[in-house]
Design a protein around this motif. Sequence first.
Motif, mmCIF file in Angstrom:
data_model
loop_
_atom_site.group_PDB
_atom_site.id
_atom_site.type_symbol
_atom_site.label_atom_id
_atom_site.label_comp_id
_atom_site.label_asym_id
_atom_site.label_seq_id
_atom_site.Cartn_x
_atom_site.Cartn_y
_atom_site.Cartn_z
ATOM 1 N N HIS A 118 -4.899 -50.868 42.286
ATOM 2 C CA HIS A 118 -3.942 -51.942 42.011
ATOM 3 C C HIS A 118 -4.621 -53.318 41.844
ATOM 4 O O HIS A 118 -4.306 -54.259 42.557
ATOM 5 C CB HIS A 118 -2.880 -52.008 43.110
ATOM 6 N N THR A 147 -1.303 -56.158 38.414
ATOM 7 C CA THR A 147 -0.187 -56.288 39.353
ATOM 8 C C THR A 147 0.413 -57.686 39.404
ATOM 9 O O THR A 147 1.438 -57.880 40.048
ATOM 10 C CB THR A 147 -0.632 -55.899 40.787
ATOM 11 N N MET A 206 6.216 -55.919 37.886
ATOM 12 C CA MET A 206 5.828 -54.517 37.770
ATOM 13 C C MET A 206 4.310 -54.411 37.663
ATOM 14 O O MET A 206 3.648 -55.339 37.222
ATOM 15 C CB MET A 206 6.446 -53.886 36.520
ATOM 16 N N GLU A 207 3.805 -53.256 38.049
ATOM 17 C CA GLU A 207 2.407 -52.942 37.797
ATOM 18 C C GLU A 207 2.345 -52.249 36.444
ATOM 19 O O GLU A 207 3.214 -51.431 36.102
ATOM 20 C CB GLU A 207 1.850 -52.036 38.891
ATOM 21 N N GLU A 223 3.185 -48.560 35.904
ATOM 22 C CA GLU A 223 4.566 -48.101 36.050
ATOM 23 C C GLU A 223 5.225 -47.903 34.687
ATOM 24 O O GLU A 223 6.118 -47.078 34.533
ATOM 25 C CB GLU A 223 5.383 -49.105 36.867
ATOM 26 N N ARG A 258 2.327 -45.118 32.187
ATOM 27 C CA ARG A 258 1.998 -43.719 32.551
ATOM 28 C C ARG A 258 2.819 -42.704 31.765
ATOM 29 O O ARG A 258 2.443 -41.556 31.651
ATOM 30 C CB ARG A 258 2.152 -43.490 34.046
ATOM 31 N N LYS A 312 12.511 -41.381 34.204
ATOM 32 C CA LYS A 312 11.688 -42.403 34.866
ATOM 33 C C LYS A 312 11.177 -43.427 33.857
ATOM 34 O O LYS A 312 11.166 -44.621 34.128
ATOM 35 C CB LYS A 312 10.511 -41.759 35.599
ATOM 36 N N ASN A 334 12.049 -47.392 33.864
ATOM 37 C CA ASN A 334 11.008 -48.418 33.931
ATOM 38 C C ASN A 334 11.028 -49.331 32.719
ATOM 39 O O ASN A 334 10.771 -50.535 32.836
ATOM 40 C CB ASN A 334 9.636 -47.780 34.127
#
Length: 172
Positions: A19, A24, A30-31, A34, A37, A88, A92
């Motif tokens: 991280h 980040t 949000m990172e 997220e 991916r 997901k 996101n």
Amino acid sequence: MNQKDVIESILDNQSIVNHPSHYTSHPSGMECIELTRYLPFDMGNCIKYLWRSGLKGGQRKRREDVSKALFYLNDFMNHWQGIKSNSKFMMNMARFLRSMASPSIDKRAEDLIIIRMVHAMYLDMESDTINISQEFRNVRRDLTALVNKIKLMEDDTNASPASTQIYSSHNV
């Protein structure tokens, strides 16, 4: 210490691996991973390089990161086969778009491009109301222009400090 302990010790002590701040500290909260991916490799890398642009290695690496983003966008467009939707990823994307809609968040040119890309992918998965190929061609045009603007800023030795801040309403 055995090999496993050594590896865990290294990973636990290196925020650059777990991280890092350039992934980040985005104003969306949000990172980067997220969002990326769930994307195809090229699109994920494009967003990753835009996300960290100017934050990893400062302004001197900004043009390199934006140029890499352009490379991955071009490769993605050359091999586009659509993105598989999953809940997901949809959540996101919606979370990212909602957070970036806030007028109180300073947005870099890179952030505006990410917003357009994510919004286009979201609409493409939800309906047939968008010409995704045309939108990505527009993004490529704007990303190419951003690379050129950053190069000009680098070449301008008299650039004011306000023109090189990472998050500012005066950015490229």
